[in-house]
Design an enzyme around this catalytic site. Structure first.
Site, PDB file in Angstrom:
ATOM      1  N   HIS A  12     -14.290  32.363  70.932  1.00  0.00           N
ATOM      2  CA  HIS A  12     -13.090  33.028  70.411  1.00  0.00           C
ATOM      3  C   HIS A  12     -13.386  34.330  69.642  1.00  0.00           C
ATOM      4  CE1 HIS A  12     -13.654  31.071  66.516  1.00  0.00           C
ATOM      5  NE2 HIS A  12     -13.238  29.894  66.905  1.00  0.00           N
TER       6      HIS A  12
ATOM      7  N   HIS B 225     -13.323  16.477  63.632  1.00  0.00           N
ATOM      8  CA  HIS B 225     -12.748  17.831  63.728  1.00  0.00           C
ATOM      9  C   HIS B 225     -12.069  17.980  65.084  1.00  0.00           C
ATOM     10  CE1 HIS B 225     -12.161  22.041  63.382  1.00  0.00           C
ATOM     11  NE2 HIS B 225     -13.312  22.475  63.838  1.00  0.00           N
TER      12      HIS B 225
ATOM     13  N   GLU C  75     -10.922  20.912  66.557  1.00  0.00           N
ATOM     14  CA  GLU C  75     -10.988  22.151  67.342  1.00  0.00           C
ATOM     15  C   GLU C  75     -11.485  21.785  68.747  1.00  0.00           C
ATOM     16  OE1 GLU C  75     -12.933  25.494  65.432  1.00  0.00           O
ATOM     17  OE2 GLU C  75     -12.082  26.883  66.900  1.00  0.00           O
TER      18      GLU C  75
ATOM     19  N   ASP D  25     -13.548  22.711  70.901  1.00  0.00           N
ATOM     20  CA  ASP D  25     -14.958  22.629  71.298  1.00  0.00           C
ATOM     21  C   ASP D  25     -15.542  21.243  71.001  1.00  0.00           C
ATOM     22  OD1 ASP D  25     -14.516  23.646  68.670  1.00  0.00           O
ATOM     23  OD2 ASP D  25     -16.622  24.156  68.467  1.00  0.00           O
TER      24      ASP D  25
ATOM     25  N   HIS E  37     -13.672  23.960  58.437  1.00  0.00           N
ATOM     26  CA  HIS E  37     -12.879  25.177  58.316  1.00  0.00           C
ATOM     27  C   HIS E  37     -11.465  25.020  58.874  1.00  0.00           C
ATOM     28  CE1 HIS E  37     -13.278  26.778  62.628  1.00  0.00           C
ATOM     29  NE2 HIS E  37     -13.882  25.614  62.618  1.00  0.00           N
TER      30      HIS E  37
ATOM     31  N   ASP F 188     -18.611  21.084  61.661  1.00  0.00           N
ATOM     32  CA  ASP F 188     -19.095  22.458  61.881  1.00  0.00           C
ATOM     33  C   ASP F 188     -20.046  22.938  60.776  1.00  0.00           C
ATOM     34  OD1 ASP F 188     -17.850  23.167  64.286  1.00  0.00           O
ATOM     35  OD2 ASP F 188     -16.005  23.739  63.286  1.00  0.00           O
TER      36      ASP F 188
ATOM     37  N   TYR G  14     -23.183  32.328  61.963  1.00  0.00           N
ATOM     38  CA  TYR G  14     -22.120  31.310  61.951  1.00  0.00           C
ATOM     39  C   TYR G  14     -21.347  31.378  60.627  1.00  0.00           C
ATOM     40  CZ  TYR G  14     -19.753  27.027  63.188  1.00  0.00           C
ATOM     41  OH  TYR G  14     -18.775  26.128  63.512  1.00  0.00           O
TER      42      TYR G  14
ATOM     43  N   HIS H  76     -22.935  21.617  65.830  1.00  0.00           N
ATOM     44  CA  HIS H  76     -23.514  22.668  66.680  1.00  0.00           C
ATOM     45  C   HIS H  76     -24.967  22.901  66.258  1.00  0.00           C
ATOM     46  CE1 HIS H  76     -19.625  24.035  68.245  1.00  0.00           C
ATOM     47  NE2 HIS H  76     -19.164  24.135  67.013  1.00  0.00           N
TER      48      HIS H  76
HETATM   49 FE1  FEO Z   1     -14.375  24.388  64.382  1.00  0.00          FE
HETATM   50 FE2  FEO Z   1     -17.050  23.870  66.326  1.00  0.00          FE
HETATM   51  O1  FEO Z   1     -15.257  23.938  65.936  1.00  0.00           O
END
Ligand code: FEO
Length: 397
Positions: free
Chosen positions: A24, A79, A81, A83, A146, A165, A193, A226
């Site tokens: 993104h 989370h 999101e 991903d 976040h 994250d 990041y 990640h």
């Molecule tokens: Fe906030 Fe890795 O997604």
């Protein structure tokens, strides 16, 4: 498609995305990973999913642990999101977890994303626990770190923090642990990041670090969603987060500019010279060639920001405006700043940049330096003096 043991009966079962180059609007030149963790105990728990399209990676790794559909008792979604949650519909369909656990805000986000029916969702809050047999999972909501739904899961007996994250980074590697990769590259990915995802939430990061300390959490291993797992030196990334969230800077300047016919570029070089005169480390970044997310990474520890633009159609160049808008959202604070630029006849760019820097509450040095058409020796002397003034102010601060 093999799982990787993190600690006894705790496995990484996620996916490596070697191909992603844009997250993104954040460049991921070296890919990313979507980490998922499976804990085998009297109950079996899977923590976090993967991006849509990577479900089979996870399912094969889980299969290779001898776990069959229906064996998983709990799927914890820290989370929402996409991903991490994009693969949820298929994972729930194929793995058939008994319960899907998420935070209160996670439940809202899950409904809003997946419009599901019949998923066995159960809400957990900060302080709630989940007994797996010989170990207990403690949940800690980390709202706005976040996303509103973000949550940590802490395995107390193993001293393992599954941190969503937080403490992560986009980097596709065959290695899974911090002690297996180049440390400079690792910290550079982590800085990128933080600068591009978390910088604006720095006050909340400070509160969270204080809370973790107050709770006396013992942390042997950090498992982020990640990048590599922190097993050798989890304090290294916690200390970096402390520095970054305090917005600590060093004697470094970012001179970021947009130029049409090299005049603003000449001015940028002269501003950089003045900063170098004062012993500052300088990153000279043409905004036409450097991606906003890479410039932001350099901003993370820079004390000085000098922003230049030529004037086009009575305003700053669109690619300079793009960067300023992006940086404004990420809320760097406590920096010194100045604007400069060449113009032909109207020359509004410097005024526009100055207004944006004021809006960001950065400390302006000088009035903003404009020069008509091509800078001559006198103009470049003024630019160099602006750089020197910025450098002196940085050293004094
Ligand atoms: Fe906030 Fe890795 O997604």
């Amino acid at each position: 498609m093999q799982p990787v043991e993190v600690k006894k009966d705790i496995y990484w079962v996620g996916a490596v995305d070697w191909d992603i180059r844009d997250f993104h609007g954040y460049t991921t030149y070296q890919g990313s990973t979507y980490n998922s963790y499976l804990v085998k105990d009297q109950k079996i728990a899977l923590f976090d999913g993967v991006k849509k399209g990577f479900e089979l990676d996870l399912i094969h790794r889980v299969h290779n642990l001898g776990i069959k559909p229906g064996d998983i008792d709990y799927l914890v979604v820290n989370h929402l999101e996409p991903d991490h949650s994009g693969g949820l519909p298929e994972l729930i369909e194929r793995l058939k977890p008994e319960k899907v656990l998420c935070s209160p805000m996670g439940e809202k986000a899950m409904k809003a994303h997946y419009h599901y029916q019949g998923w066995p969702v159960e809400v957990v809050k900060s302080g709630d626990t989940l007994n797996l047999g010989s170990r207990t999972v403690h949940f800690l909501e980390t709202r706005m770190l976040h996303w509103p739904d973000s949550m940590f899961s802490y395995l107390a007996e193993d001293k393992v923090l599954i941190s969503s994250d937080a403490f992560g980074h986009h980097w596709a590697t065959s290695e899974r642990f911090d002690d297996q990769v180049d440390q400079n590259q690792l910290m550079q990915h982590c800085a990128k990041y933080y600068a591009n995802i978390l910088l604006l939430y720095s006050p909340l990061v400070q509160k969270l670090l204080a809370k973790v300390q107050e709770m006396g959490l013992q942390i042997d291993v950090i498992c982020p969603d990640h990048g590599v797992i922190w097993r050798k030196d989890p304090m290294k990334i916690i200390q970096a987060y402390d520095r970054w969230s305090r917005q600590e800077t060093v004697d470094k300047a970012v001179v970021a500019f947009g130029s049409m016919w090299h005049s603003t570029e000449l001015m940028a070089k002269a501003v950089a010279d003045g900063l170098i005169d004062q012993g500052m480390s300088v990153k000279l970044m043409n905004l036409a060639d450097n991606h906003r997310s890479d410039v932001m990474t350099e901003v993370l520890d820079a004390k000085v920001l000098a922003i230049g633009s030529a004037t086009l159609n009575n305003g700053m160049l669109p690619w300079v405006a793009d960067f300023l808008q992006y940086m404004r959202g990420l809320k760097p604070t406590g920096r010194l700043a100045a604007a400069f630029g060449s113009y032909g006849w109207s020359g509004e760019a410097v005024k526009e940049i100055t207004a944006k820097l004021e809006e960001m509450k950065l400390e302006l040095v000088g009035e903003g330096l404009r020069w008509q058409y091509v800078p001559d020796h006198e103009a470049l002397k003024l630019c160099r003096e602006l750089g020197q003034k910025l450098g002196q102010a940085a050293k004094a601060g």
